[in-house]
Structure formats: structure tokens, C-alpha cells
Design a protein around this motif. Structure first.
Motif, PDB file in Angstrom:
ATOM      1  N   ALA A 146       0.824  -1.208   0.000  1.00  0.00           N
ATOM      2  CA  ALA A 146       0.000   0.000   0.000  1.00  0.00           C
ATOM      3  C   ALA A 146       0.860   1.261   0.000  1.00  0.00           C
ATOM      4  N   ARG A 147       1.925   1.258   0.790  1.00  0.00           N
ATOM      5  CA  ARG A 147       2.757   2.461   0.895  1.00  0.00           C
ATOM      6  C   ARG A 147       3.549   2.740  -0.368  1.00  0.00           C
ATOM      7  N   HIS A 148       3.888   1.706  -1.105  1.00  0.00           N
ATOM      8  CA  HIS A 148       4.763   1.903  -2.267  1.00  0.00           C
ATOM      9  C   HIS A 148       4.060   1.650  -3.599  1.00  0.00           C
ATOM     10  N   GLY A 149       2.766   1.442  -3.550  1.00  0.00           N
ATOM     11  CA  GLY A 149       2.006   1.327  -4.794  1.00  0.00           C
ATOM     12  C   GLY A 149       2.370   0.113  -5.623  1.00  0.00           C
ATOM     13  N   THR A 150       2.611  -1.017  -4.956  1.00  0.00           N
ATOM     14  CA  THR A 150       2.913  -2.227  -5.717  1.00  0.00           C
ATOM     15  C   THR A 150       1.627  -3.016  -5.953  1.00  0.00           C
ATOM     16  N   LEU A 151       1.698  -3.948  -6.864  1.00  0.00           N
ATOM     17  CA  LEU A 151       0.635  -4.922  -7.053  1.00  0.00           C
ATOM     18  C   LEU A 151       0.824  -6.031  -6.026  1.00  0.00           C
ATOM     19  N   LEU A 152      -0.254  -6.731  -5.691  1.00  0.00           N
ATOM     20  CA  LEU A 152      -0.180  -7.754  -4.655  1.00  0.00           C
ATOM     21  C   LEU A 152      -0.994  -8.970  -5.048  1.00  0.00           C
TER      22      LEU A 152
END
Length: 264
Positions: A146-152
Motif C-alpha cells: 500500500a505504501r509503495h504502490g505495488t501490485l499484490l
């Protein structure tokens, strides 16, 4: 559009459990399946896989992040920490703090990043004992994403992964069906159209108490005890191995996968 994919991690990303004598290191895996789909869509696609089985999270970060950044990827997949969680003692917060620093560096390069939560082992008597550790690790990873805008890719919520028929006999690694499930999940998270389909397994077989006991004894003898012996000797299953795809290179037509269908 993805032109340069670099996959990082341990046995999960290397593809252990999905045996393929024709593939580097003798395994295929979900990352190769994803690369195959992407290569079919993008003529100049390149792929590297630096993952090595048995690596702890600090080793993955120390050995794989810099080579990955040097390749200037536009997409990176990263999973590590599962081996650490199986150790007698682990500082999960310190572990994921270093994980976050690495993710920040990857995102700072401009690459999209795909992270993974750990699988819920609730239906396995042994791995259920690790459930609390995995849940804490997962919450930390969700925060990093969430903090770094990655996909999960949330493997914890993939209930089909609780089915032992998706796992190799060692119960630690996914088999070809399991790796296919992860490939589908990754492509879906990326928003990439594909024709991969889950295996039709039907209802789970019902085992008697005696059959379960026999299976557990066989697993302990053939897999658990050798794993414990390696730990006692300070050895890892990946000590003599190199990354199976150490350089960015074409994948698909003209490669070791040119005869395969993307269906699985």
C-alpha cells in the motif's frame, strides 16, 4: 506494456515442485508461465529469473536486488521470507523492514513491482503451527504494498491452495497445478488477458485416519527428516545452484519453451 521482466526470490519463484527436465535447473514454475504469456504478446519481451531455492530473505535482497536493478526492468516480481518463517526464531518486523527498503528501491527505479502474501496453511497440521507468523508477515507485506504502490497477489486468500493436490510430495512446494494457479493470479493482477485455466480436480478424496497416518509417516521419512538434516549441517538445497535465467533474454519462440502451449 511489459518488455523486461525480472523475477526474484527463492524456490517459489524458481519453480521448485514443477519438474521439467528441459528447463534450466530442471524446473518450470509460475514465473516461466507468466513470461511465456507476456512474450507471446510483446515481440521484444525479455525475461530473467534470479531466484534460487533455499534462500533466506536477507540473502535474496543482498544477492538479487542489485543485479535486477542493473537490468533496468519495467516489471519485477519479488517473494521472499518463507524460509525465514520456518526457522526456530525470526524477527518478522526487522525482516520486513529490510524488505520494504528493497521494494522502495525497486519502485524508485520506475519498475512496477508484484509482491505476494504467504499461503494459509490452516489445513495442514504442521504448517498450521506457523499460521500466526505468516499472518503477521502478510499484514506487513500488505502495508508495504500500500505504501509503495505495488501490485499484490494475495495467496492467503486463495483457498484453492489449501488443496494438497496442488502441492508437491514434500508439502513445501507447489506442483505444476499449483504453479499454474499462481501464474493465473499474477496475470490477473497485471490485467493481462490470457487463456490459462485452472485444473479440474473434482471433489477431494476422503482418507481414513490410517491412510493419513501412513502418508504423514512417509512424508516425515522422505522429506521432513532430510530437510532437518540439511538445516543441522548448515546446508541449503540451493547451495550448488546458480540462477536459472541470470540474464535478460527472449522467452518463447526460439527459447527452451518454444514448443509449449501457453495453456499450461
Amino acid at each position: 506494456m511489459t518488455n523486461r521482466l525480472v523475477s526474484l526470490g527463492d524456490s517459489f519463484t524458481e519453480g521448485v515442485g514443477d519438474d521439467d527436465p528441459a528447463a534450466p535447473n530442471g524446473v518450470r514454475g509460475w514465473a516461466d508461465r507468466v513470461a511465456e504469456v507476456l512474450a507471446a504478446r510483446q515481440p521484444d519481451f525479455r525475461y530473467a529469473n534470479l531466484a534460487i531455492r533455499g534462500k533466506l530473505l536477507p540473502q535474496v535482497l543482498a544477492e538479487q536486488i542489485e543485479p535486477a536493478l542493473a537490468m533496468e526492468p519495467d516489471l519485477v516480481t519479488l517473494y521472499a521470507g518463507g524460509n525465514d518463517l520456518m526457522r526456530p526464531k525470526v524477527d518478522i518486523d526487522a525482516l520486513t523492514d529490510s524488505y520494504e527498503l528493497a521494494v522502495a528501491r525497486l519502485r524508485g527505479s520506475g519498475a512496477r513491482v508484484v509482491l505476494f502474501t504467504g499461503v494459509d496453511g490452516v489445513e495442514d497440521a504442521l504448517f498450521r503451527q506457523m499460521r500466526g507468523r505468516v499472518a503477521i508477515y502478510n499484514e506487513n507485506v500488505r502495508g508495504i504494498a500500500a505504501r509503495h504502490g505495488t501490485l499484490l497477489v494475495d495467496m492467503w486468500s486463495m483457498r484453492q491452495l489449501r488443496d494438497r493436490r496442488l502441492w508437491a510430495p514434500d508439502r513445501l512446494h507447489l506442483n505444476s497445478r499449483g504453479h499454474l494457479e499462481i501464474a493465473i493470479a499474477v496475470l490477473d493482477v497485471l490485467g493481462v488477458a490470457h487463456e490459462l485455466t485452472s485444473a479440474e480436480l473434482g471433489p477431494r478424496p476422503r482418507l481414513s485416519a490410517r491412510e493419513r497416518r501412513e502418508q504423514n509417516l512417509r512424508w516425515s521419512r522422505e522429506h521432513a527428516w532430510p530437510w532437518v538434516q540439511r538445516r543441522l549441517r548448515g546446508e541449503s538445497s540451493g547451495d550448488t545452484l546458480s540462477p536459472k535465467r541470470p540474464e535478460l533474454a527472449p522467452f518463447g519462440a526460439g527459447s527452451d519453451a518454444d514448443a509449449r502451449s501457453v495453456r499450461g
